[in-house]
Write a protein that holds these residues in place. Structure first.
Motif, PDB file in Angstrom:
ATOM      1  N   ASP A   1       0.821  -1.209   0.000  1.00  0.00           N
ATOM      2  CA  ASP A   1       0.000   0.000   0.000  1.00  0.00           C
ATOM      3  C   ASP A   1       0.855   1.260   0.000  1.00  0.00           C
ATOM      4  N   PHE A   2       2.177   1.055   0.037  1.00  0.00           N
ATOM      5  CA  PHE A   2       3.060   2.213   0.196  1.00  0.00           C
ATOM      6  C   PHE A   2       3.800   2.490  -1.108  1.00  0.00           C
ATOM      7  N   PRO A   3       4.091   3.751  -1.381  1.00  0.00           N
ATOM      8  CA  PRO A   3       4.683   4.138  -2.675  1.00  0.00           C
ATOM      9  C   PRO A   3       6.114   3.654  -2.824  1.00  0.00           C
ATOM     10  N   VAL A   4       6.505   3.516  -4.102  1.00  0.00           N
ATOM     11  CA  VAL A   4       7.872   3.153  -4.452  1.00  0.00           C
ATOM     12  C   VAL A   4       8.685   4.419  -4.644  1.00  0.00           C
ATOM     13  N   VAL A   5       9.918   4.386  -4.153  1.00  0.00           N
ATOM     14  CA  VAL A   5      10.823   5.529  -4.299  1.00  0.00           C
ATOM     15  C   VAL A   5      11.849   5.177  -5.371  1.00  0.00           C
ATOM     16  N   THR A   6      12.091   6.080  -6.314  1.00  0.00           N
ATOM     17  CA  THR A   6      13.059   5.817  -7.389  1.00  0.00           C
ATOM     18  C   THR A   6      14.289   6.703  -7.198  1.00  0.00           C
ATOM     19  N   ARG A   7      15.419   6.141  -7.567  1.00  0.00           N
ATOM     20  CA  ARG A   7      16.696   6.881  -7.536  1.00  0.00           C
ATOM     21  C   ARG A   7      17.470   6.518  -8.803  1.00  0.00           C
ATOM     22  N   ASP A   8      17.948   7.541  -9.511  1.00  0.00           N
ATOM     23  CA  ASP A   8      18.842   7.319 -10.647  1.00  0.00           C
ATOM     24  C   ASP A   8      20.270   7.434 -10.167  1.00  0.00           C
ATOM     25  N   ILE A   9      21.124   6.540 -10.665  1.00  0.00           N
ATOM     26  CA  ILE A   9      22.527   6.575 -10.279  1.00  0.00           C
ATOM     27  C   ILE A   9      23.353   6.194 -11.500  1.00  0.00           C
ATOM     28  N   SER A  10      24.463   6.925 -11.721  1.00  0.00           N
ATOM     29  CA  SER A  10      25.339   6.682 -12.860  1.00  0.00           C
ATOM     30  C   SER A  10      26.674   6.166 -12.372  1.00  0.00           C
ATOM     31  N   PHE A  11      27.123   5.059 -12.976  1.00  0.00           N
ATOM     32  CA  PHE A  11      28.418   4.475 -12.651  1.00  0.00           C
ATOM     33  C   PHE A  11      29.327   4.582 -13.880  1.00  0.00           C
ATOM     34  N   VAL A  12      30.599   4.880 -13.606  1.00  0.00           N
ATOM     35  CA  VAL A  12      31.619   4.885 -14.649  1.00  0.00           C
ATOM     36  C   VAL A  12      32.409   3.592 -14.534  1.00  0.00           C
TER      37      VAL A  12
ATOM     38  N   THR B   1       6.260   3.854   4.226  1.00  0.00           N
ATOM     39  CA  THR B   1       6.894   4.658   3.180  1.00  0.00           C
ATOM     40  C   THR B   1       8.327   4.960   3.625  1.00  0.00           C
ATOM     41  N   LEU B   2       9.277   4.714   2.719  1.00  0.00           N
ATOM     42  CA  LEU B   2      10.686   4.944   3.046  1.00  0.00           C
ATOM     43  C   LEU B   2      10.989   6.436   3.120  1.00  0.00           C
ATOM     44  N   THR B   3      11.884   6.784   4.030  1.00  0.00           N
ATOM     45  CA  THR B   3      12.324   8.176   4.179  1.00  0.00           C
ATOM     46  C   THR B   3      13.746   8.306   3.653  1.00  0.00           C
ATOM     47  N   ASP B   4      14.161   9.556   3.447  1.00  0.00           N
ATOM     48  CA  ASP B   4      15.531   9.798   2.979  1.00  0.00           C
ATOM     49  C   ASP B   4      16.547   9.248   3.975  1.00  0.00           C
ATOM     50  N   ASN B   5      16.236   9.292   5.255  1.00  0.00           N
ATOM     51  CA  ASN B   5      17.171   8.792   6.267  1.00  0.00           C
ATOM     52  C   ASN B   5      17.383   7.275   6.129  1.00  0.00           C
ATOM     53  N   GLU B   6      16.379   6.557   5.561  1.00  0.00           N
ATOM     54  CA  GLU B   6      16.527   5.107   5.344  1.00  0.00           C
ATOM     55  C   GLU B   6      17.174   4.797   3.994  1.00  0.00           C
ATOM     56  N   ILE B   7      16.896   5.664   3.017  1.00  0.00           N
ATOM     57  CA  ILE B   7      17.389   5.391   1.657  1.00  0.00           C
ATOM     58  C   ILE B   7      18.859   5.772   1.527  1.00  0.00           C
ATOM     59  N   SER B   8      19.253   6.891   2.117  1.00  0.00           N
ATOM     60  CA  SER B   8      20.632   7.391   1.934  1.00  0.00           C
ATOM     61  C   SER B   8      21.690   6.401   2.391  1.00  0.00           C
ATOM     62  N   PRO B   9      21.546   5.706   3.528  1.00  0.00           N
ATOM     63  CA  PRO B   9      22.575   4.721   3.916  1.00  0.00           C
ATOM     64  C   PRO B   9      22.685   3.567   2.911  1.00  0.00           C
TER      65      PRO B   9
END
Length: 816
Positions: free
Chosen positions: A725-736, A789-797
């Motif tokens: 029931d909770f939203p998905v959080v998306t993050r784009d990340i680029s690797f070289v 729902t995930l928070t930035d404090n959970e996603i950043s680590p």
């Protein structure tokens, strides 16, 4: 098969109100068509009263013909016309079988008022009997030709497939027997005279059945003072209505018996036989060219059963005679044969020589051995009637290699009536029906012993359920009272491979918009070679003995050749095109001995896809990706193997064995599909040599092929979880990463790094001057938690730890 109502009427009276078409369709066999034939309007019997030379043509003559209502002048070019003959005459207005209409016309200066006809022109023979048809002298002048030929007739066309299990129905007598049962009449005896010949005082023939399993009965006799001649009108017309054209009196009699009783027969020119020795068996040579009666030379292998004379072949047993022993104009004595051959032997033989005849069609249905002798007596009866000068020159030889066993079915009235399921069909009615069909019923307590008549004891009736079928069809399926059975309904067990293949088809056609195609299971030798299929399972493909064409000579060992050829032929006008097929491939493997062969045949269900792209890469990455076929194919395969129901599948650099198994792939642009280190398929760009063969210069092409059963082994048990029931959080990340490094390693790391990362998809790949020897890979990560729902404090680590872990495999974050 064609049936003549007039012919049937020789054995049973057909009531005027009896609907043959409907009744036979309901009770016996499917009738496809019924048509009235034998009508010859504006055609009469004429009498040639005078014959003179044509004044302006050496090869034409002028005949004065009495047609019953006056004398007509008719110009004729037949060499055998003579004064005093009775001949068929087509009057002006008559429409000939060839389609043209007879009119009064001037021929080289002489007005001709009609046409004197040959059998060929009337459509009664096979085109090999030149000259006008000379009718018997006692034929009445002016008689309508239709009357002379026995009047009009109703001809029924029976669908052969509907009687394939009923060899007794492949002749008029068998159908007449059914009509007699349905109309409650007695069937006329097959023979007009008692079947008995006094031939013991005559010389015997030396008949040998070398292979008893192949021939159970062989009946033969020699006749002398018998020369082929034109058949009588009734015989010609009877055969014509059965779809067979007249040849001569001897051959016509053998064909008549085949269409009458369903028993094929053959006549040999006895003067062309060395001595009196006849054998039935196989030849010693591996293969021998033989010319059959149709004047075609055929290469006959040793597995084909033959009729032989001192090892010299006379006929392909049960299929067709050979030309050198055929009846000809010079024949004065004949050897007449009637036999019973093993149905499997005949079926195999006609396949090996690619020849199927009216005779072999009947033998392959398993004829009753009793018909061999019955057919012989009938043929002799007719031949003696047509050729009263003929004499018997040998004993009637009847050689049997197998005992004729009586077939008895043990059942009970209770079983039969319960299975029929209609209370109106009583024991008395059932007993009467079986009796009329020729079955003999004997009761012993509760047990019913049913003796099957010989014409049905050919494998057709052998179990109690067959008797139930007989009762139902004669009683009438349309009369049976329908009742809903009281029984539990159970779902059929799931066929896992079929379900898995269906889901795979939906994925390829639905998510990836590929078009499904269906090809034959065989292709040409050239297609096999063009796609470099040489080693391993491709080295010795299974060959089709009698291919439909030169383009269908071998069973396919790969799905890619036909997919590629189809795309190359029909897809040139498309910018991009993708097709797929899920079908079996076939190959040989060294293994256990099977049917005395050193190879064992295998088959497996394979999925193949073929993509056609453009070599020019322009526009967005997505457009470039679609235009370069290999990357497109790789993405499709990745989506398939990373489906949520599969696990343990990877894409890896192919081994040498992999390249040999899938030689159509580009040697430097291919990835093996592996399950726990076992290769189950491969995806790759198309080999440059194949691109050239397909004339696809300037285009990119790629293909993939894998074992569906191998892929199914990776399927894991599905555990259904509720949608969050909770939203998905998306993050784009680029690797070289290094330019030569595989993107898959980075994607796999992200997928397996943390449970919060639920989905990873690639967004872009960038290469530029500011990244020498490197490339940038942009991924989109989806993160979710089932309970909040995930928070930035959970996603950043999680992201920081991922960046640190990626560095250990040579992937650094691109900041700008």
């Amino acid at each position: 098969m064609y049936l003549s109502k007039n012919w049937l009427s020789r054995y049973v009276t057909i009531p005027a109100d009896f609907d043959l078409f409907t009744t036979l369709s309901l009770h016996t066999a499917e009738v496809e068509e019924a048509k009235t034939v034998g009508s010859f309007p504006h055609m009469v019997v004429g009498h040639v009263v005078k014959l003179s030379a044509h004044p302006n043509a050496d090869k034409l003559r002028v005949a004065e013909v009495d047609t019953g209502n006056g004398i007509r002048t008719i110009v004729c070019g037949a060499a055998n016309i003579a004064e005093g003959q009775k001949v068929p005459v087509a009057l002006p207005g008559a429409v000939m079988p060839a389609g043209f209409t007879i009119t009064e016309a001037e021929l080289r200066g002489v007005m001709s008022s009609g046409m004197i006809c040959s059998k060929d022109e009337l459509g009664l023979t096979d085109g090999r009997q030149p000259g006008i048809w000379e009718l018997p002298q006692d034929t009445k002048t002016g008689m309508p030709l239709e009357e002379f030929l026995g009047g009009s007739d109703l001809v029924l066309e029976i669908e052969n497939k509907s009687i394939t299990n009923r060899p007794d129905l492949f002749g008029h007598y068998g159908i007449a027997r059914e009509i007699a049962v349905l109309t409650k009449q007695d069937l006329a005896p097959y023979l007009q005279k008692e079947a008995r010949l006094e031939t013991d005082h005559l010389p015997a023939l030396d008949i040998t059945i070398e292979n008893p399993d192949a021939c159970s009965r062989y009946v033969a006799i020699v006749l002398e003072n018998i020369a082929p001649k034109a058949s009588p009108a009734w015989l010609v017309q009877s055969l014509a209505r059965a779809g067979i054209k007249s040849h001569n009196s001897i051959v016509d009699v053998t064909n008549y018996v085949m269409m009458d009783l369903g028993q094929p027969m053959h006549a040999f020119d006895y003067d062309r036989i060395d001595g009196n020795s006849i054998s039935v068996g196989y030849m010693e040579h591996e293969e021998m060219p033989m010319t059959t009666l149709d004047d075609i030379e055929r290469h006959v292998p040793k597995q084909v059963l033959l009729i032989k004379n001192k090892e010299k072949p006379l006929a392909l047993a049960g299929i067709m005679g050979l030309a050198h022993s055929a009846i000809s104009d010079k024949t004065t004595s004949i050897l007449l044969e009637s036999a019973t051959f093993n149905k499997s032997v005949i079926r195999k033989g006609e396949g090996l020589v690619n020849l199927r005849t009216d005779a072999s069609i009947r033998f392959e249905k398993n004829l009753a051995p009793e018909h061999a002798l019955l057919g012989m007596y009938k043929a002799l009866e007719l031949l003696m009637e047509i050729h009263p000068e003929a004499t018997l020159a040998s004993r009637l030889m009847d050689v049997q290699s197998q005992d004729q066993r009586e077939v008895i079915i043990h059942t009970s009235w209770e079983f039969l009536l319960r299975r029929v399921g209609d209370a109106n069909l009583t024991k008395a009615i059932a007993a009467d029906l079986l009796d009329r069909l020729g079955f003999v019923c004997t009761e012993e307590g509760e047990t019913l012993h049913v003796t099957v008549p010989f014409w049905r004891a050919t494998g057709d009736c052998s179990i109690p359920e067959d008797l139930v079928e007989e009762l139902c069809r004669i009683y009438g399926y349309n009369k049976l009272v329908s009742t809903v059975p009281n029984m539990p309904l159970r779902s059929a067990p799931e066929l896992k491979l079929r379900r898995f293949a269906r889901d795979l088809k939906e994925a390829l056609s639905g998510r990836h918009h590929l078009m499904e195609v269906n090809n034959y299971a065989f292709y040409a030798e050239q297609a096999h070679a063009d796609f470099l299929l040489k080693e391993g399972i491709h080295s010795d493909p299974i060959r089709v003995l009698n291919p439909l064409s030169a383009e269908a000579g071998i069973m396919r060992t790969s799905t890619i050749p036909l997919l590629g050829r189809g795309v190359a032929k029909f897809g040139r006008e498309y910018a991009t095109l993708g097709v797929f097929e899920i079908e079996k491939i076939y190959w040989k493997e060294n293994g256990r001995v099977y049917d005395d062969a050193a190879m064992h045949d295998f088959e497996d269900l394979y999925a193949g896809l073929f993509l056609l792209g453009s070599k020019e890469a322009a526009g967005t990455y997505k457009e470039q990706w679609e235009q370069h076929a290999f990357y497109h194919a790789k993405a499709i395969v990745e989506d398939v193997i990373h489906a949520g129901t599969l696990e343990g599948l990877t894409l890896e650099i192919p081994s040498t064995d992999d390249c040999a198994r899938y030689p159509w792939a580009h040697p430097k642009e291919a990835l093996a599909i592996r399950l726990k280190k076992k290769t189950i398929g491969l995806v790759g760009g198309l080999h440059p040599a194949i691109l050239a063969k397909l004339d696809l210069a300037g285009r990119t092409a790629a293909a993939a092929e894998w074992s569906v059963s191998g892929l199914m082994e990776a399927e894991k048990e599905q555990v259904l979880e509720p949608i969050s029931d909770f939203p998905v959080v998306t993050r784009d990340i680029s690797f070289v990463i290094e330019k030569t490094a595989h993107v898959d390693a980075v994607i796999t790391l992200c997928r397996e790094f943390d449970p919060l990362i639920t989905q990873v998809s690639m967004r872009d790949i960038f290469e530029g001057e500011n990244l020498p020897n490197q490339k940038s890979v942009t991924l989109m990560l989806e993160l979710a938690h089932p309970e909040r729902t995930l928070t930035d404090n959970e996603i950043s680590p999680v992201m920081d730890a991922l960046i640190e872990k990626a560095a250990t495999i040579g992937a650094t974050v691109r900041l700008a």
